[in-house]
Each structure stands twice: as C-alpha cells, then as structure tokens.
Design an enzyme around this catalytic site. Structure first.
Site, PDB file in Angstrom:
ATOM      1  N   ARG A   1      -9.798 -25.197 -19.812  1.00 35.45           N
ATOM      2  CA  ARG A   1      -9.547 -25.464 -18.649  1.00 35.45           C
ATOM      3  C   ARG A   1      -9.790 -27.193 -18.342  1.00 35.45           C
ATOM      4  O   ARG A   1      -9.328 -27.845 -17.649  1.00 35.45           O
ATOM      5  CB  ARG A   1     -10.191 -24.613 -17.382  1.00 35.45           C
ATOM      6  CG  ARG A   1      -9.277 -23.433 -17.619  1.00 35.45           C
ATOM      7  CD  ARG A   1      -9.659 -22.482 -16.414  1.00 35.45           C
ATOM      8  NE  ARG A   1      -8.852 -21.071 -16.402  1.00 35.45           N
ATOM      9  CZ  ARG A   1      -9.261 -20.169 -16.134  1.00 35.45           C
ATOM     10  NH1 ARG A   1     -10.137 -19.856 -15.442  1.00 35.45           N
ATOM     11  NH2 ARG A   1      -8.147 -19.148 -15.923  1.00 35.45           N
TER      12      ARG A   1
ATOM     13  N   TYR B   1      -0.145 -24.141 -16.002  1.00 35.09           N
ATOM     14  CA  TYR B   1      -0.944 -23.301 -17.415  1.00 35.09           C
ATOM     15  C   TYR B   1      -2.351 -23.234 -17.178  1.00 35.09           C
ATOM     16  O   TYR B   1      -2.842 -24.007 -16.291  1.00 35.09           O
ATOM     17  CB  TYR B   1      -0.181 -23.525 -18.537  1.00 35.09           C
ATOM     18  CG  TYR B   1      -0.132 -24.747 -19.035  1.00 35.09           C
ATOM     19  CD1 TYR B   1      -1.314 -25.853 -18.885  1.00 35.09           C
ATOM     20  CD2 TYR B   1       0.569 -25.130 -20.384  1.00 35.09           C
ATOM     21  CE1 TYR B   1      -1.139 -27.254 -19.426  1.00 35.09           C
ATOM     22  CE2 TYR B   1       0.496 -26.352 -20.872  1.00 35.09           C
ATOM     23  CZ  TYR B   1      -0.273 -27.409 -20.507  1.00 35.09           C
ATOM     24  OH  TYR B   1      -0.501 -28.516 -21.176  1.00 35.09           O
ATOM     25  N   GLU B   2      -2.870 -22.449 -18.135  1.00 35.27           N
ATOM     26  CA  GLU B   2      -4.462 -22.088 -17.989  1.00 35.27           C
ATOM     27  C   GLU B   2      -4.992 -21.656 -16.497  1.00 35.27           C
ATOM     28  O   GLU B   2      -6.289 -22.149 -16.353  1.00 35.27           O
ATOM     29  CB  GLU B   2      -5.098 -23.256 -18.572  1.00 35.27           C
ATOM     30  CG  GLU B   2      -4.905 -23.607 -20.099  1.00 35.27           C
ATOM     31  CD  GLU B   2      -5.525 -22.492 -20.857  1.00 35.27           C
ATOM     32  OE1 GLU B   2      -6.577 -21.702 -20.318  1.00 35.27           O
ATOM     33  OE2 GLU B   2      -5.179 -22.392 -21.921  1.00 35.27           O
ATOM     34  N   GLY B   3      -3.944 -21.070 -15.620  1.00 34.41           N
ATOM     35  CA  GLY B   3      -4.309 -20.442 -14.552  1.00 34.41           C
ATOM     36  C   GLY B   3      -3.899 -21.713 -13.678  1.00 34.41           C
ATOM     37  O   GLY B   3      -4.474 -22.674 -13.503  1.00 34.41           O
TER      38      GLY B   3
END
Length: 596
Positions: A297, A441-443
């Site tokens: 992140r 993406y990645e949350g």
C-alpha cells in the site's frame, strides 16, 4: 513528453538531511549489515539511470500496444522482455529481499525511492517486479523453510515472478465471502479450485515461472474472514532438484481491457484443481497477506507520487517553452512574440501545487518507510511496538492521500498543456489514465479512509493517533523558540490542534451515531494528510533554513519558497475539511435510497 530525470538531489535531501539515515542505520545494526550511505547513493544513482534510459522509453509504446491474450498466452509489448532481463540482471527484484535467500536486504527507505523512479518511468513495467516483491515478502514472513529455499532465490533473482490472487468476481473488499476452495491431499499439498480476477501479472512472458499466492478456504473452514487460508500455487511445478516440471492446472482465462496501465497484464486466473502448498497457518491467510499489505500500500501511494513527478517535469518544460500572452507584471521576453506561459499566475499555481505536493509526498513516503524499517530491523521490543503502531496508522494515509494527490497533480500537469494535454503524443493524458487505478486497487481509497477512521482511530480510542500527535508536538516544542521558524511552526501547531479537536469530535459521536465513522472518514484522511504534510514541510524548512545561506545551487532557497507556498496555499484546505467533518452524518444520509 519530457525525458524523465530522477529527482536524486531531492531524494538525497530527504534521506540524508531530513531523516538522517546514516544515524538511523547506525542505531539499527541489522540494517547496517546491508547498507551504508555510500551504498545507498550508488544504488539510487544506478536506479535513476536504468529508469530513465531503459524503462521510460517503453512507456508510451507499451501503452499503445498493450498486452495481448491468445488462447491463455499473454504477450507483453515489444521491448518489455528485453528490458526486464536487463532489469533482473541488475538484481533489482531482490532489492529488499532476505539475504539468506539471495536478496539484497535493503531498507524500505531505499526501496521507496527506487520504486518511485521505476514507477515514474513506467507504471505498467514497475508493477511486475512490485507484485513479485510483495509475494516474496509474504513467503519470507510465513512460509516454511522448505518453501523459502525452493522458491525465494529464483523469485528474488526475477527468473520467476509472483502474483497475489485475492479478488473474485463477487468478492472484492469483502474477502470473507470468497469461494475458491482448497482440499487437502494425502501428500500434504492442497488441490485449489476457483476463479480470481484483477490479478496483476497473473500471466505474462517475462519470466520462466509465476508463483501465485492464492487465498482459498478449506471445505470445513469457519465462515467469513476467519476461514481464509493462503496457498502457494506455481504456474509450472518445481521438481525436487529445483528444475521446472509439468504445467500446473492454472490458466489465464482472459485479460482486462482497461482505462490505463495497458502494458500491465490484468488477468482472470482459473485454478482447476491446481496443486498448492499452505503458507502460514490454516485459516490465518489474511494475517499473512497483511504482512505485505503495508509495504504494497505504501508502494501504491508512491505510484501516485511517481506519476505526479513525471507530469511535473513535462509540465515545467512545456511552460518554459510555450509562449502565449504577456506577463501581467510586464513583458518578460521582448524578443519573442509572447512570453512563456510560466510567467502567468494561474500556471504558477498549478506548477506550485504539484511541486509542493510532490515534495511533501516524497518526504511522507520516506517517513512511513522509516517506521517500516524500524519495525523490521530494531532489536528493541518497545521501539518495534511503537513503529508497528505508527505503520498501522500511517499506511492508509500513504496509500490514499498520495494517490488522490497524484491524480490531482497529473490533472494539473495536463492542464498546463491546455489542449495539447488532451492529445496522446504529449504523454500527459496517459499519466492521468495510468494513475487513476492507484486510487482503486490494493483497497480503494474509501476503504483506506474507513480503515484509518474506524480501525486505527476509533477502535482504540485514538491511542495510535496520540503517538503521531505527540511526535508533532515534540517537534513544535523543540522549535517554538526559533524565531526564524515561527512562520512554519505556528501554522503547524494550529493544524495539529485542529486535527486533534476533530479526532476527539468523531470519537465522541461514534457511540451515538452508527454512520459517524463512515461520514467522516474520507475528509478525515485528507485532513490528516494535509497536517502530516505540514509536519514534513516544517522539518524540511528547518533544514533548508540552516543551509540556505551561502548555497549557490538555489536548492535550499527553492525548498523554503515551496514550504511557504504549502503553508499559505495548501494547508488551509484543512480548515474546510474540519468544518465538513463536524457537520455530521445527518445530511449525508437524509435521502432515502429511492430518492437517488
């Protein structure tokens, strides 16, 4: 688009002058085993060269050609395979890897700078080694010694790549409802069956093998997130002697046709009874994944900075060259038909916004990386605990705030070009398209905000926040008597007080309003980000003040002027954000669903 030039001077300023990595590494013997300041300088210089000369020239052509899928085979754009081979020959895939298995063991403070350069040069290209690094981190932290010895050396070398297989068609944020199954086999392996989507680098032609890390559930697993396990599933089976064997039951069903990052293969992956091995403990798969999430992140946040830095460099070159109109303060270029547009206040506003946010982002990403390094390398239990708490608090801010500002800055960079910014050949529109995914993406950034406000603030009564607030307060107190720093210290003090007040407000309303966290979260993360950048800029201004006199390069003078711009023009955004948060959730939730 302007040729990319790595901002090495600013990286060195942040590392060596603001955060004093030499002293930091001396206090962390395990880190000092791998790196010193001279080694770090050499690594950054070489990364800058390879990014500018090898990777950046493939950015536009890779976007135009994209990846191609044909009957399960994915082909990357022309030049990618050759560039990747040169890249891995330099050992870049194993930069932060465990030296026991062939990695270089570099601290994340170095890795973050290298990631920025590679992503500025070409986000699509940079995603392939980025995903491999993430998979390696999860394996090194949780896999058995046997699995590490069998897979990590070839992954660190880049001969084999890695992927992270989480998302399913019906299950994105809510991983607790995944359907992929893993059935135990008599030989200790598992048979993995299911479909995963949005898998970056799930299939490609860059490496000899791809090692997939797959989230799945055993048939008798508990419901929800507590029933998820993690499995290593190779594309091609690896024999006991390390050679490659037969193809595993893993296939790429298709690749996505996307808004941006077109040279990055985003795959639908089918596992049809594929052979896999457990990583970590049964039903503890999410814990294994979250080991690498803080690193990944932060890496995605750095993508926001990277795209913005590339946009800034092109916009500055264009603004110095493009002539339109005359300066409002008098003719600047009488020998020309018009003045360069960089004389116009609105163009300056856009360029200064990008510059101030970029340099703040670089400092903040390095600040987060510092705490990742302390958590990894420190041998002091209390110091590690403090660093872990800071990483938990700061990671969602790094991911969301840097990517939100990255989109804002690339749009500003595009705007400097006017109509030409909308035309493909100038490169600015690609940066806008490419960076947009970083907010998703990645949350998603909304989920990052909920994580910050709900888990990292409200769930522990603000204890993590107090660690950050106390650190800022200590800086303010230590510099309050420095008259030449008051122009930075006083607004920083006001902003951290405002953030503390808002934090207290939300904590007080949570018990009586179930929507309080969700209503406040996005604005709260932005407020936190602007205040944190204020802290970064105050630290940078302090160093610049002490070194500006006698500096003939103009570097420190420019740093001070940019700091003043941040405090006068960007930090005030925090005032509006605080007022928005304090309005509560009632108006946000007032419409019924059928009124939309």
């Amino acid at each position: 688009m302007a040729d990319y030039s790595a901002p090495l001077r600013d990286m060195q300023f942040v590392l060596k002058e603001v955060f004093e990595v030499g002293k930091l590494w001396e206090s962390l013997p395990k880190a000092q085993e791998s790196v010193d300041v001279e080694t770090a300088d050499a690594i950054l210089e070489e990364a800058g060269k390879i990014s500018a000369s090898l990777i950046a020239p493939l950015n536009r052509s890779g976007d135009e050609e994209g990846c191609q899928w044909n009957d399960g085979v994915v082909t990357t754009p022309a030049g990618f395979r050759e560039a990747y081979q040169t890249f891995i020959e330099g050992g870049w895939c194993g930069l932060g890897g465990n030296p026991e298995f062939g990695g270089m063991g570099m601290p994340k403070m170095i890795g973050a700078q290298v990631e920025e350069m590679v992503q500025s040069a070409n986000i699509s290209f940079g995603l392939y080694p980025m995903l491999t690094s993430g998979a390696c981190l999860a394996l090194d932290s949780h896999a058995t010694q046997e699995l590490k010895e069998k897979y990590l050396p070839n992954m660190y070398s880049g001969v084999w790549a890695g992927s992270m297989c989480l998302t399913e068609p019906h299950s994105g944020t809510d991983l607790g409802i995944i359907r992929t199954k893993a059935e135990p086999q008599t030989d200790g392996s598992y048979s993995v069956t299911g479909t995963k989507i949005f898998i970056t680098g799930g299939e490609h032609d860059l490496s000899d093998n791809i090692i997939h890390l797959v989230l799945a559930k055993l048939p008798d697993a508990p419901a929800g997130p507590k029933g998820i396990s993690l499995f290593l599933v190779p594309k091609i089976m690896v024999n006991d002697d390390g050679s490659l064997g037969e193809r595993n039951a893993v296939s790429c069903g298709s690749i996505e046709h996307k808004m941006g990052i077109k040279a990055s293969a985003t795959c639908v992956m089918n596992f049809d009874g594929a052979k896999g091995w457990l990583v970590g403990e049964l039903n503890k798969g999410l814990a294994c994944m979250f080991t690498m999430m803080n690193y990944e992140r932060l890496g995605v946040g750095v993508q926001g900075l990277a795209a913005a830095e590339r946009s800034y460099q092109s916009a500055v070159e264009y603004a110095r060259d493009r002539i339109q109109g005359r300066s409002p303060s008098g003719v600047a270029a009488p020998e020309k038909a018009a003045d360069p547009i960089i004389v116009h206040p609105d163009v300056r506003r856009m360029l200064m916004n990008i510059r101030a946010l970029n340099e703040g982002s670089r400092a903040f990403s390095t600040y987060v990386a510092k705490y990742l390094d302390i958590a990894k390398f420190s041998e002091d239990a209390a110091q590690k605990q403090h660093a872990d708490a800071m990483v938990a608090l700061l990671t969602p801010v790094a991911k969301a705030f840097l990517t939100d500002r990255g989109l804002e800055s690339t749009v500003n960079g595009q705007q400097v070009f006017g109509g030409h910014g909308y035309i493909r050949e100038w490169g600015q529109e690609q940066l806008v398209r490419d960076v947009r995914i970083a907010q998703i993406y990645e949350g998603t950034n909304g989920i990052q905000a909920l994580d910050l406000m709900g888990r990292k603030i409200a769930a522990n009564g603000g204890k993590f926040f107090e660690l950050f607030a106390n650190e800022v307060a200590d800086f303010i107190e230590a510099n309050r008597d420095q008259e030449d720093l008051l122009e930075f210290v006083e607004p920083l003090a006001a902003s951290i007080e405002r953030l503390s007040d808002v934090t207290e407000y939300v904590l007080e309303t949570v018990s009586g309003d179930p929507n309080a966290v969700g209503a406040a979260s996005v604005e709260y993360l932005d407020l936190f980000g602007y205040v944190a950048f204020g802290y970064m800029w105050a630290m940078m201004a302090k160093i610049a003040k002490s070194k500006a006199e006698g500096d003939t390069s103009g570097f420190y003078d420019a740093k001070l002027k940019t700091a003043r711009y941040y405090f006068s023009r960007l930090l005030p955004r925090a005032v509006a954000l605080a007022e928005s948060i304090k309005s509560g959730s009632e108006d946000m939730m007032a419409l019924s669903a059928d009124q939309f």
